[in-house]
Design an enzyme around this catalytic site. Structure first.
Site, PDB file in Angstrom:
ATOM      1  N   HIS A   1      -4.665  -5.228  -1.182  1.00 60.19           N
ATOM      2  CA  HIS A   1      -4.903  -6.694  -0.932  1.00 60.19           C
ATOM      3  C   HIS A   1      -6.052  -7.168  -1.725  1.00 60.19           C
ATOM      4  O   HIS A   1      -6.376  -8.366  -2.088  1.00 60.19           O
ATOM      5  CB  HIS A   1      -4.826  -6.978   0.624  1.00 60.19           C
ATOM      6  CG  HIS A   1      -3.558  -6.689   1.137  1.00 60.19           C
ATOM      7  ND1 HIS A   1      -3.365  -6.105   2.431  1.00 60.19           N
ATOM      8  CD2 HIS A   1      -2.319  -6.401   0.498  1.00 60.19           C
ATOM      9  CE1 HIS A   1      -2.234  -5.644   2.506  1.00 60.19           C
ATOM     10  NE2 HIS A   1      -1.355  -6.036   1.704  1.00 60.19           N
TER      11      HIS A   1
ATOM     12  N   CYS B   1       8.347 -14.381 -13.910  1.00 59.55           N
ATOM     13  CA  CYS B   1       7.129 -14.592 -13.201  1.00 59.55           C
ATOM     14  C   CYS B   1       6.291 -13.132 -13.105  1.00 59.55           C
ATOM     15  O   CYS B   1       5.176 -13.309 -12.162  1.00 59.55           O
ATOM     16  CB  CYS B   1       7.158 -15.487 -12.049  1.00 59.55           C
ATOM     17  SG  CYS B   1       8.006 -14.716 -10.694  1.00 59.55           S
TER      18      CYS B   1
HETATM   19  C1  PEP Z   1       7.279  -9.394  -9.393  1.00 55.66           C
HETATM   20  O1  PEP Z   1       7.779  -8.419  -8.567  1.00 55.66           O
HETATM   21  O2  PEP Z   1       7.322  -9.414 -10.614  1.00 55.66           O
HETATM   22  C2  PEP Z   1       6.600 -10.497  -8.562  1.00 55.66           C
HETATM   23  C3  PEP Z   1       6.454 -11.631  -9.327  1.00 55.66           C
HETATM   24  O3  PEP Z   1       6.240 -10.371  -7.221  1.00 55.66           O
HETATM   25  P1  PEP Z   1       5.437  -9.601  -6.799  1.00 55.66           P
HETATM   26  O4  PEP Z   1       4.522  -9.219  -7.925  1.00 55.66           O
HETATM   27  O5  PEP Z   1       4.801 -10.456  -5.716  1.00 55.66           O
HETATM   28  O6  PEP Z   1       6.128  -8.429  -6.002  1.00 55.66           O
END
Ligand code: PEP
Ligand code: MG
Length: 749
Positions: free
Chosen positions: A364, A677
């Site tokens: 975190h 993303c």
């Molecule tokens: C991902 O898994 O690519 C994502 C954007 O979510 P996180 O990194 O928060 O798991």
């Protein structure tokens, strides 16, 4: 300890203190000390060897060996008996030294005349500074009490070395915390910074090392320890609802705080002449030396606990809190063993960089450092032992390297690197208002990822067109209790306001796996990344998800709302989650609250299964966002948190790109907007490949928007698509080499 030896050891320590208080150069002091020890212990020789560099010990003072050998005789770590003591960190007692394994005869010292040998390490908090040796002509075996007495003396020497009492012209005499040291850790957040060390937990400084009244000192120790026990009991009481692991740590604290062995050893040291705090530190030093030799992670953790406990006790005894009264420097670089996300947020943007001895990329604290765009290096082993407040320090978050007290040449080279980065940043800033339009005319929308309010100012600064991923769970993770709905409404309203009309895609709680809320009970799972997490929890325990959805609807205040569900693996899960959202919309309507003017309900595609969902799934969703971090880990079966495999597979492997291509095609067929993303969207070459596959929206960390835009504007996406198609036809496994050479050939902006 027999009375005679006890008073002898105390007398020696007092004399040592007086000797050190007298004015004089480092060498003079060392000479006086060896004389003093030899006389007091009735040995023919006393010598001090100090580290010249990490590998070499040098004879720095002697009584009894030939004086001409001083500063000439050198040994490698592990070489001879002295080197063996230094390597093992343990005393070596030999009545017949020449018969010992590893004995190395050094003619220049004239030591062939001596038979017995006792060497103890000079170490401070697990750091080896040198070796203290006594030798005698007769085959004498030193008693345990004599060994202990010599260790106590070595401890005082270590402290004095540290305080610079022996600083002289020769490099072996300079205190250790003056040398440049380089640490190779892992990159937690890219970027570079230069500044001064700011220790999260400043080291306790011990100035009184020797006691004059052992009884009073033992009493002081006992009072300190009972205060410590009370404070541990209080922590235990306060932690009744805390998670199991934390309680286990506290149990270990309690066990140590009541350990009779620990107490007895410290009392023994006080009786030998050390002050209460020096006795605690002696124990701490030995525990740290052991720590370095213990490979078992469980035992290492317990030794760390003991170390923490010793620190608490030192703070009680010296009255030194965390607040030392020192002012945080302007260009502070935080150095800590580990740090909680909330504490890191408290420091906020006052920090230039962060270096952690532990910590992982997915921790975190790392998430917060990334949100604050502060360069972060994790796993910089031993940095908290080495660094002192105010030391100069350079953090290369991109390479995962830290230079502590760097040489001027390193600093100059580094400043050049920073200057180049700054120049590049200036170039990216010029692009801020321009679109990410490739030479072929195709435009790619660049959005940013966010998770806390502190991220939002970057929306303007980076030139991002919106927030493509708002990770709502960070808010939940940074607190000690579940946020109330009203608090969430206020937060989401502020986020939307700060976005100033730009689109924000709120992702519902993505907890589980490594994201654990301290106040929520969770089952122990064999493989949490593939376990009960994200939308799976939301669908099984709808209470929190409903509360969050209500807050999102209310915070929209009649404006547009975009919501997406994480880790949807099957169409059914999306439909179920959407139904819950629609029920909440109905409920709000009943209550007479304003409803969102436009509602977009999306899914994150993070498991390969969803790429093969039925056609009607692609028509049912309002938009899809590829969570590349998770998608990649499940596609390659390689844990994104595991350093051993994390970098093994490449996003630009044709296999993975083919999966993404498939998703792009299916979305295009259904007319469903698609974005990407994951972290890879922020890596310019990877982003270019994604755009070449047909992705028209990429969401990334704010600092990446400029570099990605710069590259897209220089490239031609039709050419990129052509490179991918050729590579696929030719059966190439990885696109990266071809794409890199294409990028190299592009004109500079
Ligand atoms: C991902 O898994 O690519 C994502 C954007 O979510 P996180 O990194 O928060 O798991
Ligand atoms: Mg994910």
């Amino acid at each position: 300890m027999p009375e005679r030896l006890e008073t002898q050891s105390r007398r020696l320590l007092r004399r040592l203190r007086d000797t050190l208080a007298e004015p004089g150069e480092g060498q003079e002091r060392l000479d006086r000390i060896v004389k003093l020890i030899a006389a007091s212990m009735q040995t023919d020789v006393c010598s001090i060897y100090l580290f010249r560099d990490a590998e070499t010990l040098e004879l720095c003072a002697t009584r009894g060996l030939k004086r001409g050998a001083v500063h000439k005789t050198r040994l490698k770590l592990g070489e001879g008996l002295v080197g063996r003591v230094a390597r093992s960190g343990k005393p070596l007692n030999a009545a017949d030294a020449p018969a010992q394994r590893g004995f190395r005869y050094m003619p220049e010292t004239g030591e062939e005349r001596f038979s017995s040998f006792l060497g103890v390490p000079i170490q401070r908090l697990g750091e080896q500074l040198g070796v203290l040796v006594v030798q005698s002509k007769n085959a004498r075996s030193y008693s345990d009490d004599e060994i202990y007495a010599l260790e106590v003396v070595a401890m005082v020497l270590a402290e004095m070395t540290e305080l610079g009492a022996f600083a002289g012209a020769d490099s072996a005499l300079t205190p250790l915390h003056k040398n440049p040291v380089t640490f190779r850790g892992n990159s937690g957040q890219e970027g570079t910074a230069e500044g001064q060390v700011w220790l999260h937990e400043p080291r306790v400084v011990i100035t009184n090392l020797v006691n004059d009244d052992p009884e009073a000192e033992v009493e002081r120790l006992r009072q300190g320890v009972s205060q410590l026990r009370v404070s541990v009991d209080e922590l235990m009481r306060a932690a009744t609802t805390a998670d199991k692991e934390y309680r286990e740590v506290l149990e270990a604290y309690r066990m140590f705080a009541h350990s009779r062995g620990w107490m007895k050893r410290m009392e023994h040291s006080i009786e030998s002449g050390l002050s209460a705090e020096a006795a605690v530190e002696k124990e701490q030093s030995e525990a740290r030396a052991r720590l370095q030799l213990v490979p078992d992670p469980y035992l290492r953790d317990r030794l760390h606990d003991l170390d923490d406990l010793a620190n608490r006790l030192l703070r009680i005894l010296t009255g030194q809190g965390r607040e030392t009264g020192a002012e945080m420097p302007d260009r502070a670089i935080l150095v800590a063993r580990s740090i909680g996300p909330a504490e890191l947020l408290d420091y906020g943007r006052r920090l230039r960089g962060v270096v952690l001895e532990e910590g992982s990329i997915g921790s975190h604290a790392a998430i917060v450092a990334r949100a604050l765009a502060i360069p972060l290096v994790v796993q910089a082993e031993r940095i908290t032992t080495e660094a002192l407040n105010g030391d100069s320090i350079i953090v290369d978050g991109t390479a995962g390297i830290v230079h502590l007290r760097p040489d001027e040449s390193v600093a100059v080279a580094f400043r050049d690197k920073i200057a180049m980065e700054t120049q590049a940043l200036a170039r990216f800033a010029e692009l801020r208002e321009m679109p990410a339009q490739a030479r072929c005319g195709t435009r790619v929308a660049l959005h940013m990822n966010a998770g806390i309010m502190a991220d939002l100012p970057s929306l303007q600064g980076s030139g991002a067109e919106g927030v493509g991923l708002f990770r709502t769970e960070l808010q939940f993770l940074l607190r000690n209790n579940m946020p109330r709905r009203s608090e969430l409404v206020a937060l989401y309203t502020r986020v939307s306001e700060a976005a100033g009309g730009k689109r924000v895609a709120f992702r519902t709680l993505d907890i589980g796996s490594d994201k654990v809320m301290p106040y929520m009970r969770r089952p122990i799972e064999p493989n949490p990344a593939m376990g009960w997490r994200a939308v799976r929890i939301g669908l099984d325990r709808t209470g929190v998800m409903r509360m969050q959805l209500q807050a999102l609807i209310r915070a929209a205040r009649g404006g547009p709302l975009a919501v997406m569900f994480p880790l949807v693996s099957e169409m059914g899960e999306f439909i179920a989650a959407r139904d819950i959202l629609m029920r909440e919309i109905e409920r709000e309507r009943h209550l007479g609250h304003p409803l969102p003017s436009k509602l977009e309900i999306g899914a994150m595609l993070e498991t390969p299964s969803l790429a093969f969902a039925p056609d009607n799934f692609f028509r049912a969703v309002d938009f899809i966002s590829i969570g590349g971090n998770d998608l990649k880990q499940f596609f390659f079966a390689a844990d994104r948190e595991n350093e051993l495999v994390r970098r093994r597979y490449d996003t630009l492997a044709l296999s993975f790109l083919t999966l993404v291509q498939n998703i792009v095609d299916r979305c295009a067929e259904a007319g469903t907007p698609l974005s990407f993303c994951g972290e890879d969207a922020g890596r310019p070459v990877d982003a270019l490949a994604l755009a070449g596959l047909g992705l028209r929206t990429l969401s990334m960390r704010p600092a990446s928007v400029g570099p990605v835009k710069d590259l897209i504007r220089r490239a031609d996406l039709a050419e990129v698509a052509g490179i991918i198609a050729t590579a696929r036809r030719q059966g190439v496994e990885n696109l990266r080499p071809r794409l890199l050479s294409y990028v190299d050939g592009l004109p500079r902006a």
